[in-house]
Motif scaffolding. Structure first.
Motif, PDB file in Angstrom:
ATOM      1  N   PRO A   1      33.561  39.576  41.661  1.00  0.00           N
ATOM      2  CA  PRO A   1      33.139  39.391  40.263  1.00  0.00           C
ATOM      3  C   PRO A   1      32.669  40.682  39.611  1.00  0.00           C
ATOM      4  O   PRO A   1      32.940  40.913  38.427  1.00  0.00           O
ATOM      5  CB  PRO A   1      31.994  38.369  40.372  1.00  0.00           C
ATOM      6  CG  PRO A   1      32.223  37.670  41.656  1.00  0.00           C
ATOM      7  CD  PRO A   1      32.811  38.688  42.575  1.00  0.00           C
ATOM      8  N   LEU A   2      32.000  41.529  40.392  1.00  0.00           N
ATOM      9  CA  LEU A   2      31.521  42.790  39.834  1.00  0.00           C
ATOM     10  C   LEU A   2      32.693  43.682  39.434  1.00  0.00           C
ATOM     11  O   LEU A   2      32.678  44.303  38.362  1.00  0.00           O
ATOM     12  CB  LEU A   2      30.630  43.518  40.846  1.00  0.00           C
ATOM     13  CG  LEU A   2      29.278  42.856  41.154  1.00  0.00           C
ATOM     14  CD1 LEU A   2      28.549  43.632  42.242  1.00  0.00           C
ATOM     15  CD2 LEU A   2      28.414  42.786  39.895  1.00  0.00           C
ATOM     16  N   LEU A   3      33.706  43.742  40.280  1.00  0.00           N
ATOM     17  CA  LEU A   3      34.861  44.573  39.964  1.00  0.00           C
ATOM     18  C   LEU A   3      35.641  44.014  38.778  1.00  0.00           C
ATOM     19  O   LEU A   3      36.038  44.760  37.874  1.00  0.00           O
ATOM     20  CB  LEU A   3      35.788  44.674  41.186  1.00  0.00           C
ATOM     21  CG  LEU A   3      35.288  45.521  42.361  1.00  0.00           C
ATOM     22  CD1 LEU A   3      36.275  45.465  43.522  1.00  0.00           C
ATOM     23  CD2 LEU A   3      35.091  46.971  41.929  1.00  0.00           C
ATOM     24  N   LEU A   4      35.867  42.699  38.772  1.00  0.00           N
ATOM     25  CA  LEU A   4      36.647  42.093  37.698  1.00  0.00           C
ATOM     26  C   LEU A   4      35.949  42.217  36.344  1.00  0.00           C
ATOM     27  O   LEU A   4      36.592  42.472  35.323  1.00  0.00           O
ATOM     28  CB  LEU A   4      36.921  40.621  38.008  1.00  0.00           C
ATOM     29  CG  LEU A   4      37.943  40.341  39.114  1.00  0.00           C
ATOM     30  CD1 LEU A   4      38.023  38.850  39.411  1.00  0.00           C
ATOM     31  CD2 LEU A   4      39.323  40.864  38.729  1.00  0.00           C
TER      32      LEU A   4
ATOM     33  N   GLY B   1      37.539  45.822  35.794  1.00  0.00           N
ATOM     34  CA  GLY B   1      38.812  45.174  35.526  1.00  0.00           C
ATOM     35  C   GLY B   1      39.576  44.867  36.799  1.00  0.00           C
ATOM     36  O   GLY B   1      39.144  45.172  37.913  1.00  0.00           O
ATOM     37  N   ALA B   2      40.758  44.287  36.619  1.00  0.00           N
ATOM     38  CA  ALA B   2      41.544  43.827  37.761  1.00  0.00           C
ATOM     39  C   ALA B   2      42.156  44.965  38.573  1.00  0.00           C
ATOM     40  O   ALA B   2      42.560  44.760  39.713  1.00  0.00           O
ATOM     41  CB  ALA B   2      42.646  42.886  37.280  1.00  0.00           C
TER      42      ALA B   2
ATOM     43  N   MET C   1      39.641  38.755  47.228  1.00  0.00           N
ATOM     44  CA  MET C   1      39.736  39.725  46.140  1.00  0.00           C
ATOM     45  C   MET C   1      41.106  39.736  45.467  1.00  0.00           C
ATOM     46  O   MET C   1      41.198  39.600  44.252  1.00  0.00           O
ATOM     47  CB  MET C   1      39.386  41.129  46.657  1.00  0.00           C
ATOM     48  CG  MET C   1      39.209  42.162  45.558  1.00  0.00           C
ATOM     49  SD  MET C   1      38.492  43.724  46.147  1.00  0.00           S
ATOM     50  CE  MET C   1      36.810  43.210  46.499  1.00  0.00           C
ATOM     51  N   ILE C   2      42.190  39.900  46.244  1.00  0.00           N
ATOM     52  CA  ILE C   2      43.514  39.984  45.624  1.00  0.00           C
ATOM     53  C   ILE C   2      43.872  38.688  44.900  1.00  0.00           C
ATOM     54  O   ILE C   2      44.386  38.710  43.776  1.00  0.00           O
ATOM     55  CB  ILE C   2      44.595  40.317  46.673  1.00  0.00           C
ATOM     56  CG1 ILE C   2      44.462  41.769  47.121  1.00  0.00           C
ATOM     57  CG2 ILE C   2      45.988  40.092  46.096  1.00  0.00           C
ATOM     58  CD1 ILE C   2      45.534  42.211  48.095  1.00  0.00           C
ATOM     59  N   LYS C   3      43.596  37.536  45.529  1.00  0.00           N
ATOM     60  CA  LYS C   3      43.974  36.256  44.912  1.00  0.00           C
ATOM     61  C   LYS C   3      43.259  36.044  43.576  1.00  0.00           C
ATOM     62  O   LYS C   3      43.927  35.738  42.570  1.00  0.00           O
ATOM     63  CB  LYS C   3      43.664  35.109  45.878  1.00  0.00           C
ATOM     64  CG  LYS C   3      44.253  33.767  45.462  1.00  0.00           C
ATOM     65  CD  LYS C   3      45.769  33.783  45.542  1.00  0.00           C
ATOM     66  CE  LYS C   3      46.378  32.397  45.359  1.00  0.00           C
ATOM     67  NZ  LYS C   3      46.149  31.813  44.037  1.00  0.00           N
ATOM     68  N   PRO C   4      41.930  36.185  43.487  1.00  0.00           N
ATOM     69  CA  PRO C   4      41.284  36.020  42.174  1.00  0.00           C
ATOM     70  C   PRO C   4      41.774  37.045  41.155  1.00  0.00           C
ATOM     71  O   PRO C   4      41.971  36.708  39.981  1.00  0.00           O
ATOM     72  CB  PRO C   4      39.795  36.212  42.481  1.00  0.00           C
ATOM     73  CG  PRO C   4      39.648  35.903  43.921  1.00  0.00           C
ATOM     74  CD  PRO C   4      40.919  36.361  44.561  1.00  0.00           C
ATOM     75  N   ALA C   5      41.993  38.294  41.596  1.00  0.00           N
ATOM     76  CA  ALA C   5      42.442  39.333  40.665  1.00  0.00           C
ATOM     77  C   ALA C   5      43.846  39.044  40.161  1.00  0.00           C
ATOM     78  O   ALA C   5      44.128  39.147  38.957  1.00  0.00           O
ATOM     79  CB  ALA C   5      42.382  40.698  41.339  1.00  0.00           C
TER      80      ALA C   5
ATOM     81  N   GLU D   1      44.255  40.894  26.920  1.00  0.00           N
ATOM     82  CA  GLU D   1      43.353  39.911  27.530  1.00  0.00           C
ATOM     83  C   GLU D   1      42.800  38.917  26.531  1.00  0.00           C
ATOM     84  O   GLU D   1      42.516  37.789  26.875  1.00  0.00           O
ATOM     85  CB  GLU D   1      42.194  40.636  28.217  1.00  0.00           C
ATOM     86  CG  GLU D   1      42.629  41.406  29.468  1.00  0.00           C
ATOM     87  CD  GLU D   1      41.443  42.003  30.203  1.00  0.00           C
ATOM     88  OE1 GLU D   1      40.874  41.306  31.060  1.00  0.00           O
ATOM     89  OE2 GLU D   1      41.090  43.139  29.904  1.00  0.00           O
ATOM     90  N   ASP D   2      42.639  39.332  25.279  1.00  0.00           N
ATOM     91  CA  ASP D   2      42.026  38.445  24.293  1.00  0.00           C
ATOM     92  C   ASP D   2      43.039  37.654  23.502  1.00  0.00           C
ATOM     93  O   ASP D   2      42.697  36.985  22.542  1.00  0.00           O
ATOM     94  CB  ASP D   2      41.144  39.256  23.333  1.00  0.00           C
ATOM     95  CG  ASP D   2      41.945  40.339  22.608  1.00  0.00           C
ATOM     96  OD1 ASP D   2      41.391  40.949  21.666  1.00  0.00           O
ATOM     97  OD2 ASP D   2      43.120  40.581  22.971  1.00  0.00           O
TER      98      ASP D   2
END
Length: 424
Positions: free
Chosen positions: A282-285, A289-290, A340-344, A420-421
């Motif tokens: 979550p901190l990285l995302l 960012g991804a 990490m990879i899957k959520p990103a 993203e928006d």
């Protein structure tokens, strides 16, 4: 929370959904060590055959799965499928009692394919059912909580197996898996017991075929990068899985001992994935960012494989325990993939047009994934037969991890990703 005409309270609807996925994943992760101990009994040389049958079966069943979901009410498909799998688990009990007579290879290929089909139908049906319960905007809010419930099941399943299998035996674990899947079905049926026919809604069909998904995977830059990354990153995990199978064959002579060993590995993998999802990911995302969430796992793989090159098939000390280094590589690779990879990557897929997203993602996560498993295990078997050592294999895979790092960066910055928006 806005859900579709449920007589249950909003909190009860979410709670039942979490409970259902918790038991679905508990059931699946009780089955996984049972499947893997069969692989450990015969070693990595049988994996190409296992994966070849899985690839053919998955390609044949994926359109069947889509047809069933589109043709019949969700409640009926879920109930019939889950009850059929529960019956199969009970039917497998005599086969596992006679495992030594039947042979691990014969039973292994059947059960290996069956567990893959189980994963396709049971897990995918669950999320299709959730799409019938929650509206799309609310799904973004509640799905992370439901996934967290599944994370709990993914930890409990191998823990139960680790604690009980050597006491009650491998066949009895099938009954435990059947009971937990029945509990999941009970929760889902409680969710569907609402007025009207809302529970049978299918949602808007995407249409198309797996050939259109293949076309998208080759023509869309982001999907093309994701397909290559699937082959490279999953290839490292598959390589480690195959080498761990050889380790298990050499070090464990009884079925229960191998099952407990694989349950411990699943517990460590899922534990690492859970920690990543709750802390660093979550901190990285949110902060960087991804891009970094996609790149970091490949860098970790590179470091782990470099250790394998230096130390070879050695045992190392971890927190007072002696474990094979190749098991650490598998835990690190798969744990970072799930955590990490899957959520990103899922967050990046939301920035693709709906048609390309669904068709291309499905093709990559079925055909490309299983083809990669087959290719990697076949190449590994050929290399081992040619006398190539683990250190050399680790060196090749370290190079693959380095390439995967760059592919991950390109995927996360692909020019065809929507802003993203942007509302899609």
């Amino acid at each position: 929370m806005n859900v579709r005409r449920s007589p249950l309270g909003e909190g009860a609807t979410l709670a039942l959904s979490i409970i259902a996925f918790f038991f679905v994943m508990t059931s699946y992760y009780v089955l996984r060590p049972l499947r893997d101990q069969l692989v450990g009994a015969v070693g990595s040389s049988s994996l190409p055959w296992f994966y070849a049958v899985v690839l053919v079966t998955m390609l044949a069943l994926t359109p069947v799965f889509g047809w069933l979901v589109a043709r019949f009410p969700g409640r009926r498909v879920v109930a019939t499928s889950y009850l059929a799998f529960i019956a199969c688990m009970v039917a497998f009990i005599p086969a596992f009692v006679a495992q030594d007579t039947i042979g691990a290879k014969t039973l292994g290929v059947v059960f290996f394919v069956w567990v893959s089909v189980f994963n396709l139908f049971v897990v995918s049906l669950f999320w299709s059912f959730m799409a019938d319960i929650f509206r799309s905007r609310q799904a973004r809010l509640v799905f992370p909580f439901i996934a967290f419930g599944g994370m709990g099941g993914a930890l409990l399943g191998p823990l139960i197996t680790r604690l009980l299998v050597e006491r009650i035996g491998v066949p009895s674990m099938l009954l435990i898996s059947a009971i937990t899947l029945l509990a999941a079905l009970g929760a889902l049926m409680a969710l569907s017991a609402r007025p009207g026919d809302a529970g049978a809604a299918h949602g808007e069909a995407v249409g198309g075929s797996i050939l259109e998904g293949a076309k998208s995977a080759f023509t869309q830059p982001f999907l093309r990068y994701m397909a290559i990354l699937m082959l490279l990153s999953d290839g490292i995990g598959t390589m480690a899985y195959a080498l761990v199978a050889d380790y298990a064959k050499a070090h464990f002579t009884d079925n229960a001992g191998r099952t407990a060993f694989y349950a411990s590995l699943d517990l460590w993998v899922n534990g690492l994935g859970a920690i990543m999802q709750l802390t660093l990911t979550p901190l990285l995302l949110r902060g960087l960012g991804a891009v970094w969430a996609m790149v970091v796992p490949s860098l970790v793989n590179f470091v782990l494989l470099a250790l394998l090159v230096v130390f070879g098939p050695a045992d190392i000390g971890v927190m007072g325990f002696t474990v094979p280094l190749i098991a650490v590589v598998m835990i690190g690779s798969r744990g970072m993939t799930y955590g990490m990879i899957k959520p990103a990557s899922d967050s990046l897929y939301t920035r693709m047009p709906r048609e390309a997203r669904y068709k291309g993602k499905n093709f990559i996560e079925t055909a490309v994934w299983r083809f990669g498993d087959l290719a990697v295990t076949s190449a590994l078997t050929a290399a081992r037969m040619a006398g190539v050592g683990i250190s050399t294999i680790g060196l090749v895979c370290a190079g693959v991890a380095a390439i995967a790092t760059e592919i991950a960066r390109r995927a996360a910055t692909s020019p065809d990703l929507l802003p993203e928006d942007r509302d899609r």
